[in-house]
Design a protein around this motif. Structure first.
Motif, PDB file in Angstrom:
ATOM      1  N   ARG A  78     -21.902  36.453-101.970  1.00  0.00           N
ATOM      2  CA  ARG A  78     -22.585  35.178-102.164  1.00  0.00           C
ATOM      3  C   ARG A  78     -23.408  35.292-103.444  1.00  0.00           C
ATOM      4  NH1 ARG A  78     -24.137  36.641 -97.152  1.00  0.00           N
ATOM      5  NH2 ARG A  78     -26.281  36.800 -97.890  1.00  0.00           N
ATOM      6  N   PRO A  79     -23.697  34.184-104.082  1.00  0.00           N
ATOM      7  CA  PRO A  79     -24.464  34.245-105.333  1.00  0.00           C
ATOM      8  C   PRO A  79     -25.824  34.935-105.183  1.00  0.00           C
ATOM      9  CG  PRO A  79     -23.476  32.097-105.106  1.00  0.00           C
ATOM     10  CD  PRO A  79     -23.214  32.827-103.815  1.00  0.00           C
ATOM     11  N   ASP A  80     -26.484  34.805-104.046  1.00  0.00           N
ATOM     12  CA  ASP A  80     -27.795  35.437-103.885  1.00  0.00           C
ATOM     13  C   ASP A  80     -27.710  36.954-103.802  1.00  0.00           C
ATOM     14  OD1 ASP A  80     -26.563  35.394-101.388  1.00  0.00           O
ATOM     15  OD2 ASP A  80     -28.430  35.050-100.292  1.00  0.00           O
ATOM     16  N   GLN A  81     -26.527  37.514-103.564  1.00  0.00           N
ATOM     17  CA  GLN A  81     -26.353  38.959-103.509  1.00  0.00           C
ATOM     18  C   GLN A  81     -26.189  39.578-104.901  1.00  0.00           C
ATOM     19  OE1 GLN A  81     -22.953  38.724-100.841  1.00  0.00           O
ATOM     20  NE2 GLN A  81     -24.121  39.858 -99.316  1.00  0.00           N
ATOM     21  N   LEU A  82     -26.158  38.756-105.939  1.00  0.00           N
ATOM     22  CA  LEU A  82     -25.941  39.247-107.299  1.00  0.00           C
ATOM     23  C   LEU A  82     -27.234  39.452-108.081  1.00  0.00           C
ATOM     24  CD1 LEU A  82     -22.902  36.997-108.217  1.00  0.00           C
ATOM     25  CD2 LEU A  82     -22.863  39.363-107.453  1.00  0.00           C
ATOM     26  N   LYS A  83     -28.375  39.301-107.438  1.00  0.00           N
ATOM     27  CA  LYS A  83     -29.661  39.456-108.132  1.00  0.00           C
ATOM     28  C   LYS A  83     -29.834  40.853-108.699  1.00  0.00           C
ATOM     29  CE  LYS A  83     -32.034  35.881-105.612  1.00  0.00           C
ATOM     30  NZ  LYS A  83     -33.070  35.552-104.647  1.00  0.00           N
ATOM     31  N   ARG A  84     -29.264  41.852-108.035  1.00  0.00           N
ATOM     32  CA  ARG A  84     -29.421  43.232-108.521  1.00  0.00           C
ATOM     33  C   ARG A  84     -28.711  43.470-109.843  1.00  0.00           C
ATOM     34  NH1 ARG A  84     -25.690  45.847-103.882  1.00  0.00           N
ATOM     35  NH2 ARG A  84     -23.728  45.049-104.662  1.00  0.00           N
ATOM     36  N   PHE A  85     -27.794  42.559-110.208  1.00  0.00           N
ATOM     37  CA  PHE A  85     -27.101  42.648-111.488  1.00  0.00           C
ATOM     38  C   PHE A  85     -27.762  41.769-112.553  1.00  0.00           C
ATOM     39  CE2 PHE A  85     -23.691  43.485-108.346  1.00  0.00           C
ATOM     40  CZ  PHE A  85     -23.390  44.776-108.721  1.00  0.00           C
ATOM     41  N   GLY A  86     -28.919  41.197-112.244  1.00  0.00           N
ATOM     42  CA  GLY A  86     -29.628  40.352-113.192  1.00  0.00           C
ATOM     43  C   GLY A  86     -29.034  38.959-113.305  1.00  0.00           C
ATOM     44  N   VAL A  87     -28.424  38.481-112.234  1.00  0.00           N
ATOM     45  CA  VAL A  87     -27.775  37.172-112.228  1.00  0.00           C
ATOM     46  C   VAL A  87     -28.687  36.177-111.527  1.00  0.00           C
ATOM     47  CG1 VAL A  87     -25.781  35.899-111.354  1.00  0.00           C
ATOM     48  CG2 VAL A  87     -25.482  38.204-112.234  1.00  0.00           C
ATOM     49  N   ASN A  88     -28.855  34.999-112.135  1.00  0.00           N
ATOM     50  CA  ASN A  88     -29.588  33.918-111.485  1.00  0.00           C
ATOM     51  C   ASN A  88     -28.717  32.664-111.470  1.00  0.00           C
ATOM     52  OD1 ASN A  88     -29.797  32.690-114.022  1.00  0.00           O
ATOM     53  ND2 ASN A  88     -31.816  33.548-114.405  1.00  0.00           N
ATOM     54  N   GLY A  89     -29.233  31.566-111.017  1.00  0.00           N
ATOM     55  CA  GLY A  89     -28.465  30.334-110.881  1.00  0.00           C
ATOM     56  C   GLY A  89     -27.946  29.760-112.179  1.00  0.00           C
ATOM     57  N   ASN A  90     -28.572  30.087-113.297  1.00  0.00           N
ATOM     58  CA  ASN A  90     -28.156  29.548-114.592  1.00  0.00           C
ATOM     59  C   ASN A  90     -27.215  30.470-115.360  1.00  0.00           C
ATOM     60  OD1 ASN A  90     -29.709  27.223-114.256  1.00  0.00           O
ATOM     61  ND2 ASN A  90     -31.529  28.284-114.977  1.00  0.00           N
ATOM     62  N   THR A  91     -26.850  31.594-114.776  1.00  0.00           N
ATOM     63  CA  THR A  91     -25.958  32.543-115.438  1.00  0.00           C
ATOM     64  C   THR A  91     -24.537  31.977-115.475  1.00  0.00           C
ATOM     65  OG1 THR A  91     -27.275  34.383-114.599  1.00  0.00           O
ATOM     66  CG2 THR A  91     -25.062  34.894-115.408  1.00  0.00           C
ATOM     67  N   PRO A  92     -23.910  31.897-116.646  1.00  0.00           N
ATOM     68  CA  PRO A  92     -22.521  31.415-116.715  1.00  0.00           C
ATOM     69  C   PRO A  92     -21.567  32.392-116.038  1.00  0.00           C
ATOM     70  CG  PRO A  92     -23.535  31.487-118.901  1.00  0.00           C
ATOM     71  CD  PRO A  92     -24.468  32.169-117.961  1.00  0.00           C
ATOM     72  N   LEU A  93     -20.509  31.863-115.439  1.00  0.00           N
ATOM     73  CA  LEU A  93     -19.520  32.713-114.774  1.00  0.00           C
ATOM     74  C   LEU A  93     -18.878  33.692-115.748  1.00  0.00           C
ATOM     75  CD1 LEU A  93     -17.708  30.240-112.373  1.00  0.00           C
ATOM     76  CD2 LEU A  93     -19.405  31.972-111.818  1.00  0.00           C
ATOM     77  N   ALA A  94     -18.703  33.282-116.995  1.00  0.00           N
ATOM     78  CA  ALA A  94     -18.082  34.141-117.994  1.00  0.00           C
ATOM     79  C   ALA A  94     -18.920  35.390-118.271  1.00  0.00           C
ATOM     80  CB  ALA A  94     -17.857  33.365-119.283  1.00  0.00           C
ATOM     81  N   ALA A  95     -20.207  35.332-118.011  1.00  0.00           N
ATOM     82  CA  ALA A  95     -21.088  36.471-118.279  1.00  0.00           C
ATOM     83  C   ALA A  95     -21.046  37.523-117.169  1.00  0.00           C
ATOM     84  CB  ALA A  95     -22.528  35.981-118.457  1.00  0.00           C
ATOM     85  N   LEU A  96     -20.403  37.231-116.056  1.00  0.00           N
ATOM     86  CA  LEU A  96     -20.387  38.172-114.931  1.00  0.00           C
ATOM     87  C   LEU A  96     -19.573  39.427-115.206  1.00  0.00           C
ATOM     88  CD1 LEU A  96     -20.045  35.864-111.827  1.00  0.00           C
ATOM     89  CD2 LEU A  96     -22.082  36.981-112.721  1.00  0.00           C
ATOM     90  N   SER A  97     -18.505  39.299-115.981  1.00  0.00           N
ATOM     91  CA  SER A  97     -17.616  40.443-116.184  1.00  0.00           C
ATOM     92  C   SER A  97     -18.334  41.621-116.839  1.00  0.00           C
ATOM     93  CB  SER A  97     -16.396  40.039-117.008  1.00  0.00           C
ATOM     94  OG  SER A  97     -16.802  39.613-118.293  1.00  0.00           O
ATOM     95  N   GLY A  98     -19.325  41.379-117.631  1.00  0.00           N
ATOM     96  CA  GLY A  98     -20.059  42.457-118.261  1.00  0.00           C
ATOM     97  C   GLY A  98     -21.176  43.023-117.412  1.00  0.00           C
ATOM     98  N   ARG A  99     -21.509  42.359-116.308  1.00  0.00           N
ATOM     99  CA  ARG A  99     -22.642  42.778-115.491  1.00  0.00           C
ATOM    100  C   ARG A  99     -22.242  43.457-114.184  1.00  0.00           C
ATOM    101  NH1 ARG A  99     -27.175  38.082-115.993  1.00  0.00           N
ATOM    102  NH2 ARG A  99     -27.117  37.911-118.249  1.00  0.00           N
ATOM    103  N   ILE A 100     -21.139  43.059-113.589  1.00  0.00           N
ATOM    104  CA  ILE A 100     -20.750  43.581-112.282  1.00  0.00           C
ATOM    105  C   ILE A 100     -19.854  44.800-112.452  1.00  0.00           C
ATOM    106  CG2 ILE A 100     -19.520  43.063-110.148  1.00  0.00           C
ATOM    107  CD1 ILE A 100     -20.395  40.190-110.440  1.00  0.00           C
ATOM    108  N   VAL A 101     -20.156  45.851-111.710  1.00  0.00           N
ATOM    109  CA  VAL A 101     -19.366  47.082-111.732  1.00  0.00           C
ATOM    110  C   VAL A 101     -19.039  47.477-110.298  1.00  0.00           C
ATOM    111  CG1 VAL A 101     -20.337  47.929-113.899  1.00  0.00           C
ATOM    112  CG2 VAL A 101     -21.429  48.514-111.751  1.00  0.00           C
ATOM    113  N   CYS A 102     -18.013  48.296-110.138  1.00  0.00           N
ATOM    114  CA  CYS A 102     -17.592  48.786-108.824  1.00  0.00           C
ATOM    115  C   CYS A 102     -18.432  50.003-108.447  1.00  0.00           C
ATOM    116  CB  CYS A 102     -16.105  49.139-108.844  1.00  0.00           C
ATOM    117  SG  CYS A 102     -15.510  49.814-107.281  1.00  0.00           S
TER     118      CYS A 102
END
Length: 99
Positions: free
Chosen positions: A30-54
């Motif tokens: 869920r979007p609220d689980q992405l806070k640990r990656f520095g993601v908030n509601g205004n973060t573009p989807l395109a910016a996620l690939s550089g922030r999320i890791v396995c």
């Protein structure tokens, strides 16, 4: 839904499917689980690939950056229809109890 010419942002997302190409691990977030990656509601989807890791790959000493992300966007019209349907069902149940 994003307006024409504008990028979709996290606030428009219901959930994200994140799959690691290296280990095959797949998770729904869920979007609220992405806070640990520095993601908030205004973060573009395109910016996620550089922030999320396995995390499983990182634990094994691999980079963990070969991931694919698919977003399930919130359809506002569908949400309104389902809420109206739910309220309509409640009204029918109330009327049935009165009879």
């Amino acid at each position: 839904m994003a307006l024409p010419g504008r990028e979709a942002v996290i606030a428009q997302v219901a959930s994200l499917s994140v799959e690691c190409a290296d280990c095959g691990r797949n998770r729904w977030w869920r979007p609220d689980q992405l806070k640990r990656f520095g993601v908030n509601g205004n973060t573009p989807l395109a910016a996620l690939s550089g922030r999320i890791v396995c995390s499983a790959c990182r634990a094994d000493g691999l980079p963990g950056t070969a991931i694919s992300i698919q977003a399930a966007l919130i359809d506002e019209r569908q949400r309104v229809r389902s809420e109206a349907r739910m309220l309509g069902d409640r009204e029918v149940l109330v009327e049935a109890r009165r009879a």
